[in-house]
Design an enzyme around this catalytic site. Structure first.
Site, PDB file in Angstrom:
ATOM      1  N   HIS A 376      47.333  21.166  35.631  1.00 52.44           N
ATOM      2  CA  HIS A 376      46.358  22.234  35.360  1.00 52.44           C
ATOM      3  C   HIS A 376      46.892  23.354  34.486  1.00 52.44           C
ATOM      4  O   HIS A 376      46.219  24.374  34.332  1.00 52.44           O
ATOM      5  CB  HIS A 376      45.860  22.849  36.663  1.00 52.44           C
ATOM      6  N   LYS A 567      37.386  36.427  36.117  1.00 49.92           N
ATOM      7  CA  LYS A 567      38.408  35.402  36.291  1.00 49.92           C
ATOM      8  C   LYS A 567      39.660  36.128  36.735  1.00 49.92           C
ATOM      9  O   LYS A 567      39.702  37.363  36.723  1.00 49.92           O
ATOM     10  CB  LYS A 567      38.652  34.640  34.989  1.00 49.92           C
ATOM     11  N   ARG A 568      40.697  35.385  37.143  1.00 49.37           N
ATOM     12  CA  ARG A 568      41.946  36.035  37.496  1.00 49.37           C
ATOM     13  C   ARG A 568      42.432  36.879  36.322  1.00 49.37           C
ATOM     14  O   ARG A 568      42.201  36.541  35.153  1.00 49.37           O
ATOM     15  CB  ARG A 568      43.000  34.981  37.873  1.00 49.37           C
ATOM     16  N   LYS A 573      44.678  35.346  29.492  1.00 51.52           N
ATOM     17  CA  LYS A 573      43.206  35.341  29.483  1.00 51.52           C
ATOM     18  C   LYS A 573      42.647  36.509  28.671  1.00 51.52           C
ATOM     19  O   LYS A 573      41.462  36.559  28.365  1.00 51.52           O
ATOM     20  CB  LYS A 573      42.675  35.367  30.916  1.00 51.52           C
ATOM     21  N   THR A 675      36.527  26.866  33.969  1.00 50.48           N
ATOM     22  CA  THR A 675      35.356  26.276  34.615  1.00 50.48           C
ATOM     23  C   THR A 675      34.263  27.334  34.770  1.00 50.48           C
ATOM     24  O   THR A 675      33.075  26.992  34.851  1.00 50.48           O
ATOM     25  CB  THR A 675      35.708  25.683  35.993  1.00 50.48           C
ATOM     26  N   LYS A 679      29.918  27.353  34.350  1.00 50.19           N
ATOM     27  CA  LYS A 679      28.903  27.950  35.235  1.00 50.19           C
ATOM     28  C   LYS A 679      27.985  28.861  34.435  1.00 50.19           C
ATOM     29  O   LYS A 679      26.760  28.845  34.600  1.00 50.19           O
ATOM     30  CB  LYS A 679      29.585  28.748  36.359  1.00 50.19           C
TER      31      LYS A 679
HETATM   32  C1  62N Z   1      43.382  26.615  36.566  1.00 47.02           C
HETATM   33  F1  62N Z   1      52.091  27.179  42.290  1.00 47.02           F
HETATM   34  N1  62N Z   1      44.635  26.815  37.230  1.00 47.02           N
HETATM   35  C2  62N Z   1      43.516  26.691  35.043  1.00 47.02           C
HETATM   36  F2  62N Z   1      51.764  29.158  42.913  1.00 47.02           F
HETATM   37  N2  62N Z   1      45.946  27.596  38.952  1.00 47.02           N
HETATM   38  O1  62N Z   1      44.099  27.920  34.688  1.00 47.02           O
HETATM   39  C3  62N Z   1      42.142  26.578  34.440  1.00 47.02           C
HETATM   40  F3  62N Z   1      52.412  28.744  40.939  1.00 47.02           F
HETATM   41  O2  62N Z   1      42.212  26.551  33.039  1.00 47.02           O
HETATM   42  C4  62N Z   1      41.485  25.284  34.924  1.00 47.02           C
HETATM   43  O3  62N Z   1      40.146  25.242  34.536  1.00 47.02           O
HETATM   44  C5  62N Z   1      41.532  25.197  36.443  1.00 47.02           C
HETATM   45  O4  62N Z   1      42.861  25.351  36.905  1.00 47.02           O
HETATM   46  C6  62N Z   1      41.013  23.872  36.963  1.00 47.02           C
HETATM   47  O5  62N Z   1      41.621  22.813  36.294  1.00 47.02           O
HETATM   48  C7  62N Z   1      44.715  27.489  38.391  1.00 47.02           C
HETATM   49  O6  62N Z   1      43.722  27.958  38.918  1.00 47.02           O
HETATM   50  C8  62N Z   1      46.226  28.180  40.140  1.00 47.02           C
HETATM   51  O7  62N Z   1      45.372  28.706  40.825  1.00 47.02           O
HETATM   52  C9  62N Z   1      47.647  28.185  40.600  1.00 47.02           C
HETATM   53  C10 62N Z   1      47.922  28.416  41.933  1.00 47.02           C
HETATM   54  C11 62N Z   1      49.244  28.443  42.371  1.00 47.02           C
HETATM   55  C12 62N Z   1      50.260  28.262  41.460  1.00 47.02           C
HETATM   56  C13 62N Z   1      50.001  28.018  40.150  1.00 47.02           C
HETATM   57  C14 62N Z   1      48.675  27.987  39.708  1.00 47.02           C
HETATM   58  C15 62N Z   1      51.661  28.325  41.912  1.00 47.02           C
END
Ligand code: 62N
Length: 840
Positions: A376, A567-568, A573, A675, A679
């Site tokens: 991801h 978003k975060r 971003k 995503t 939406k």
């Molecule tokens: C998102 F392990 N990723 C992408 F703690 N990650 O940024 C977005 F480091 O572009 C995609 O659309 C989406 O995934 C779905 O594919 C994302 O949300 C995390 O939340 C995350 C959580 C924990 C870690 C790293 C990333 C950790």
């Protein structure tokens, strides 16, 4: 795909002895009352919304139970292949509305409650969000489950039942303040505790070699400290199809050894402390959405999830197949949601070798044909690495197995590229150095038969970059599965106005088949339809404005352009770029450059990881800028800016229907997919965005003329890096120079000098990884095009309709079909007869 069983052909007469529960308003109202009065012991003197909510959940849960069992029976009887979606996060949000929609009971519930003088809306507000995720990755997992149940795919989610989900965000003097989210305080009526399937998870101790009865050298893990994993099941109903799949969340509990008399009798406090430590494992979700911080507790969580889930699956297997694993890989598949559950690779090897007594080759054959990995992110700081030292301490037997996997893998590399030691070093699962690290992404790639990215560009960049060497070795492993969102929650549920207009115009088919939205194309120039479309949007904007007034105290005029970025908060971003544009508009107003002005309301929302100082600084910046602009009498109705606190799933359900312009402005090559962009599109927003992630596919679907594009491409970003000169850009762009001068003048931080220095420094830095200054000009021009387009009411409506009409591809129903065709190869399995509480 074939349907292997239909509900009407049940061969099990004993299953149909009792009639199914009524699905009409009257039956539901009766059950609601019964639960309210008898199960919960409340009466008309206690009309608290929470107990009414609980009573309604119980009434619906009764109806889910019989379908849940029927689904389980069908999967068992069919002995069908199954998929397990392993994820540290499931960002569910609320469940009530989704259950009503998927059971087909929206009107019945509303009517039933109405007849009792109860307002459904009030009852709904009593449900807390299940915020068991950070952002896109966690929400994607929740959308996947909805689509799998709707497609009748035997997919089960495995996750962790965090006591505390994503923190609640408050904003105090512009600053983010985190508060714990104790979402289970009043219990969770959706979950079913299943202590009978408790698993034991080991930690610590050491690995010991021994000879088994046949003289074979084997290993066992001894002197471990164990923790119990107790499953809590949450039903996942499909859309009006009788299927109810399962999300199984593990809660940590201390083993009996911690019981006071037996364990450590002399040290009462110490004993309770140890019990506490065990239960800490499932206490809290880590609120980092990008960089992993290497904390031991996080590795414990990951192993806890992986071990409990695999033991559960293997337990079920041996229950029906004994110790014969020859068919295991044909019948089971594990999908790893990013590298977070990747320790499952080594754990499956351990269970197969040390407990099921298979040999290495047989165990590897099974593991490497059942594991599939989804990536991801491309951000290097998000790539998980665990220190070998920590691993040895916490999971000694697993480290041995990882070393062996690596040794055998590197042999393969050496065979293909003899003498290429640099390549061996590059590809090794172990990163050597003073503090050697386990590279979890490489372990995932080596052990998986499928590795996928989440949008076309992202998947391309994976094989060109991060996994280049691996893709040269195994080109066929790598594939793309573009993300989606479920239109049940993100259109049918959250936008009732549009839902009714769509269904009245093209029928209801789109709820289960989003491509049917293409039929809207024939209405894009139909003026009466356009009028109805605008009326729906207007009403949704009014609802959103009300919410913004309540949550932020800022008044939005529903006739203005609603420009939204939620978003975060992360530098990549580029919420900062958005803020710079806002300041530019403010500057224009102050200069009197307001001919043909489009009034605009800018909404920004999102949480910053608590340890991410820059992201928190950006929140403060946005809030301070908003404060100045909203209170400047020169601005009036021309521009409003609000920062929405505590952005979450339930907030997006109100935000996306009321948005005109969707901000998707990441530095190209950095957002894996996005995503939220989907939406917004579904709900008729037009996107302003870069060529990043799924934006590219969104633009292709909607047509370039219905998308406001700007910015460097991913390739251009990388090419520009070496000679990036933001000062030259600023010198050549009067608007940008004025914006920076205004910030530097302290206009937005009158009483806190120096507050925004880090932000200014980041924009001015030649090594700014996000190249904010480089895209400013293009962004401002795209915003101007959008503002002009918005003034053409018909033209904008047309664009809005076309966006929604072209969003068919962005359903997770499509995504799940692609995972199934390309990776899982599951048959669809319908539940057995839906009726009947069977006699025990
Ligand atoms: C998102 F392990 N990723 C992408 F703690 N990650 O940024 C977005 F480091 O572009 C995609 O659309 C989406 O995934 C779905 O594919 C994302 O949300 C995390 O939340 C995350 C959580 C924990 C870690 C790293 C990333 C950790």
């Amino acid at each position: 795909m074939q349907i292997t069983r239909v509900s009407s052909s049940s061969p099990k007469p004993e299953l149909t002895e009792l009639p199914a529960l009524g699905m009409d308003a009257k039956s539901i109202a009766e059950d609601f009352r019964r639960h309210f009065n008898r199960t919960l012991g409340r009466d008309r003197r206690c009309k608290s919304a929470f107990y009414m909510y609980e009573a309604l959940v119980l009434a619906l849960r009764d109806r889910l139970m019989e379908r849940w069992r029927a689904t389980r029976y069908a999967y068992d009887e069919e002995d069908c292949k199954r998929v397990y979606y392993l994820s540290m996060e499931f960002l569910i949000g609320r469940t009530l509305g989704n259950a009503m929609l998927n059971l087909g009971l929206c009107h019945e519930v509303e009517q039933g409650l109405h007849d009792l003088g109860v307002l459904l809306e009030e009852v709904q507000e009593a449900e807390l969000d299940a915020g068991l995720g950070n952002g896109g990755l966690g929400r994607l997992a929740a959308c996947f489950l909805d689509s799998c149940a709707t497609l009748q795919l035997p997919v089960r989610g495995y996750g962790i039942r965090y006591q505390y989900g994503m923190f609640r965000q408050r904003v105090e003097d512009g600053q983010q303040v985190e508060e714990p989210d104790h979402w289970l305080r009043n219990g969770n009526p959706w979950e079913l505790e299943r202590p009978e399937f408790t698993q034991r998870v080991h930690f610590g101790g050491r690995s010991e070699g021994y000879r088994d009865a046949s003289g074979q050298l084997r290993f066992r893990w001894v002197d471990t400290h164990d923790v119990l994993a107790v499953p809590y099941d949450i039903p996942v109903p499909g859309y009006r199809n009788g299927t109810v799949n399962t999300l199984r969340l593990w809660g940590a509990a201390a083993t009996d050894e911690f019981d006071l008399g037996e364990f450590n009798a002399g040290d009462y406090a110490g004993s309770v402390e140890a019990k506490n430590a065990a239960e800490h494992i499932s206490m809290v979700l880590y609120p980092n959405d990008a960089s992993e911080n290497g904390k031991e507790l996080r590795l414990r969580q990951q192993y806890f999830l992986a071990s409990a889930s695999l033991k559960d699956v293997l337990g079920h297997w041996t229950f029906s197949h004994g110790d014969n694993f020859s068919q295991f890989a044909q019948k089971n598949c594990f999908q790893l949601n990013d590298t977070h559950p990747t320790i499952a690779v080594a754990e499956l090897m351990r269970l197969l070798m040390d407990e099921a007594e298979l040999g290495w080759d047989e165990a590897w054959q099974i593991t490497s044909t059942t594991m599939a990995y989804t990536n991801h992110t491309l951000l290097p700081e998000a790539l998980e690495k665990w220190s070998v030292r920590l691993f040895r301490q916490l999971l000694p037997r697993l480290l041995e197995i990882i070393y062996e996997i690596n040794a055998r893998f590197l042999q393969q590399v050496a065979l293909k590229w003899p003498g290429d030691t640099d390549r061996l070093r590059r590809m090794s699962i172990i990163e050597e150095g003073p503090d050697p690290q386990v590279r979890m992404a490489y372990l995932a790639v080596v052990a998986s038969f499928s590795v996928n990215g989440v949008a076309e560009l992202h998947s391309q960049l994976l094989t060109d970059g991060m996994f280049r060497d691996f893709s040269a070795l195994w080109p066929d492993k790598f594939n793309n599965k573009t993300n989606g969102v479920t239109q049940r929650r993100w259109l049918a549920w959250c936008n009732p106005g549009l839902r009714d207009l769509l269904s009245a115009t093209i029928g209801e088919g789109w709820v289960a088949d989003l491509e049917q939205l293409a039929q809207l194309q024939q209405y894009v120039d139909d003026e009466p339809f356009q009028g109805r479309w605008r009326a729906v949007k207007q009403e949704n904007k009014r609802r959103l404005a009300q919410w913004v007034k309540r949550e932020c105290g800022v008044v939005f005029d529903p006739t203005a352009l609603f420009d939204v970025q939620v978003k975060r908060i992360h530098e990549y971003k580029r919420q900062l770029l958005n803020a710079l544009h806002v300041i530019h508009l403010y500057d224009r107003i102050k200069q009197g450059d307001t001919a043909d002005w489009t009034p605009r309301c800018v909404l920004i929302g999102g949480k910053a990881a608590p340890g991410y100082a820059m992201a928190k600084g950006i929140i403060k910046f946005i809030n301070k800028v908003a404060q100045v602009i909203n209170h400047d009498p020169d601005v009036g109705g021309l521009l409003k800016v609000a920062f929405l606190p505590n952005y979450r799933v339930t907030a997006m359900e109100i935000i996306c229907p009321g948005t005109d312009l969707s901000e998707q402005i990441s530095t190209a090559g950095k957002e894996a997919s996005g995503t939220g962009n989907m939406k917004f599109m579904m709900n008729g927003a037009v996107t302003i965005g870069t060529l990043d992630g799924a934006n590219i596919e969104i633009r292709e679907a909607a047509g370039a003329e219905n998308f406001f594009l700007f910015g460097l491409t991913a390739e251009e970003v990388e090419a520009a890096r070496a000679n990036y000169d933001p000062q030259a850009i600023i010198n050549g762009d009067e608007a940008l120079a004025r914006v920076l001068a205004l910030i530097e003048s302290g206009h937005f931080n009158q009483f806190e000098p120096g507050l925004f220095d880090p932000i200014i420094a980041a924009i001015r830095s030649p090594s700014d990884p996000w190249m904010t200054a480089a895209d400013f000009r293009g962004y401002v021009e795209a915003q101007r095009r959008a503002a002009t387009a918005f003034r053409d009411v018909q033209g904008w409506t047309r664009m809005s309709i076309i966006n929604s009409a072209s969003s068919g591809r962005f359903s997770t129903d499509r995504t799940m079909r692609e995972y199934n065709a390309g990776i899982w190869q599951l048959d669809n399995v319908a539940p057995l007869a839906v009726e009947a509480s069977s006699p025990l």
